[in-house]
Motif scaffolding. Structure first.
Motif, PDB file in Angstrom:
ATOM      1  N   VAL A 109     -55.363   8.298  50.633  1.00 53.06           N
ATOM      2  CA  VAL A 109     -54.281   7.516  50.013  1.00 53.06           C
ATOM      3  C   VAL A 109     -53.857   6.421  50.996  1.00 53.06           C
ATOM      4  CG1 VAL A 109     -53.405   9.194  48.354  1.00 53.06           C
ATOM      5  CG2 VAL A 109     -52.692   9.364  50.732  1.00 53.06           C
ATOM      6  N   LYS A 110     -54.826   5.594  51.367  1.00 52.01           N
ATOM      7  CA  LYS A 110     -54.591   4.571  52.386  1.00 52.01           C
ATOM      8  C   LYS A 110     -53.719   3.419  51.889  1.00 52.01           C
ATOM      9  CE  LYS A 110     -58.855   5.579  54.896  1.00 52.01           C
ATOM     10  NZ  LYS A 110     -60.132   5.052  55.440  1.00 52.01           N
ATOM     11  N   GLN A 111     -53.350   3.431  50.620  1.00 53.05           N
ATOM     12  CA  GLN A 111     -52.435   2.399  50.124  1.00 53.05           C
ATOM     13  C   GLN A 111     -51.076   2.494  50.801  1.00 53.05           C
ATOM     14  OE1 GLN A 111     -53.812   4.852  48.301  1.00 53.05           O
ATOM     15  NE2 GLN A 111     -52.509   5.540  46.608  1.00 53.05           N
ATOM     16  N   PHE A 112     -50.796   3.648  51.410  1.00 55.46           N
ATOM     17  CA  PHE A 112     -49.543   3.800  52.160  1.00 55.46           C
ATOM     18  C   PHE A 112     -49.449   2.780  53.289  1.00 55.46           C
ATOM     19  CE2 PHE A 112     -47.614   5.773  56.007  1.00 55.46           C
ATOM     20  CZ  PHE A 112     -46.294   5.734  55.602  1.00 55.46           C
ATOM     21  N   TYR A 113     -50.606   2.437  53.881  1.00 52.65           N
ATOM     22  CA  TYR A 113     -50.623   1.514  55.014  1.00 52.65           C
ATOM     23  C   TYR A 113     -50.353   0.067  54.601  1.00 52.65           C
ATOM     24  CZ  TYR A 113     -52.936   5.331  57.557  1.00 52.65           C
ATOM     25  OH  TYR A 113     -53.238   6.519  58.150  1.00 52.65           O
ATOM     26  N   THR A 114     -50.563  -0.264  53.327  1.00 54.70           N
ATOM     27  CA  THR A 114     -50.454  -1.660  52.887  1.00 54.70           C
ATOM     28  C   THR A 114     -49.088  -2.256  53.194  1.00 54.70           C
ATOM     29  OG1 THR A 114     -52.012  -1.195  51.096  1.00 54.70           O
ATOM     30  CG2 THR A 114     -50.726  -3.236  50.944  1.00 54.70           C
ATOM     31  N   GLY A 115     -48.030  -1.536  52.838  1.00 53.88           N
ATOM     32  CA  GLY A 115     -46.676  -2.016  53.100  1.00 53.88           C
ATOM     33  C   GLY A 115     -46.402  -2.187  54.587  1.00 53.88           C
TER      34      GLY A 115
END
Length: 230
Positions: free
Chosen positions: A50-56
């Motif tokens: 769930v690497k979308q956590f890093y986007t922000g």
């Protein structure tokens, strides 16, 4: 109060605001890197993909660096009393306001309870339970997540019952033997939300300071025009 004295006061207020902004940006970058490279969180993110956590986090790091650069532009325009630089600074403040607000929104959407990442974790955990216990990589991921977090299943221990799977030992408290009440989607979301809340708060603070900087810069341009007319 004369235009010259008012202009001097605005200049010093802008300078102080820029110094505070630099300090807030340094703190923000530090917390972002701490969360990004926290071994425990990194392990969960990598295992659950769930690497979308890093986007922000990435957006806000870039935003903080841009804030530092814009502070230099603001100081140059302020003390040089350059209307061109001050106008550029106003445009930069408005653009950074949008970028910072977007970064905070993306981070909240990928870290808070009942956000998109919450449902992603739940679905991934259910998918791993479907492979349990015949697929060893899935078994290891489930064991690591559930034991380290102290949770069970994607939506609770009922996931195992619904899918006709035996409840693993990692779903039980090692001391009491009771089944963990909270799901892994809930528990991990709460942890990520707790780590991200300070970052989001600092980002909102920077947004407010950007608007104040833009307003004061506009006032300063007006005072410079008044001084030129005199």
């Amino acid at each position: 109060m004369s235009a010259g004295k008012s202009k001097m006061i605005i200049e010093y207020i802008l300078f102080c605001l820029n110094v505070i902004t630099w300090l807030v940006c340094i703190i923000l970058i530090g917390i972002c890197f701490w969360v990004r490279f926290d071994p425990e969180i990194t392990d969960w993110i990598e295992k659950l993909q769930v690497k979308q956590f890093y986007t922000g986090l990435y957006i806000l790091i870039v935003c903080a660096l841009a804030h530092i650069a814009s502070g230099v532009l603001s100081c140059m325009g302020t003390f040089a009393e350059s209307k061109k630089l001050l106008t550029m600074n106003i445009v930069a403040q408005l653009l950074l306001f949008i970028l910072c607000l977007a970064g905070a929104a993306v981070l909240m959407e990928n870290s808070s309870f009942k956000s998109s990442i919450h449902y992603a974790i739940k679905n991934i955990m259910v998918g791993l339970i479907q492979l349990y216990p015949s697929y060893e990589p899935a078994n290891k991921i489930l064991a690591t997540i559930q034991e380290s977090v102290g949770c069970c299943g994607g939506d609770g221990y009922n996931d195992y019952i619904r899918l006709h799977r035996a409840l693993p030992s990692e779903c039980r408290d090692s001391v009491t033997g009771h089944t963990h009440y909270y799901s892994c989607a809930d528990s991990i979301s709460w942890i990520l939300e707790g780590r991200s809340s300070w970052i989001t708060g600092l980002a909102i603070l920077l947004c407010a300071k950007k608007m104040l900087n833009a307003v004061l810069s506009t006032v300063l341009i007006h005072l410079i025009n008044l001084s030129d007319d005199d």
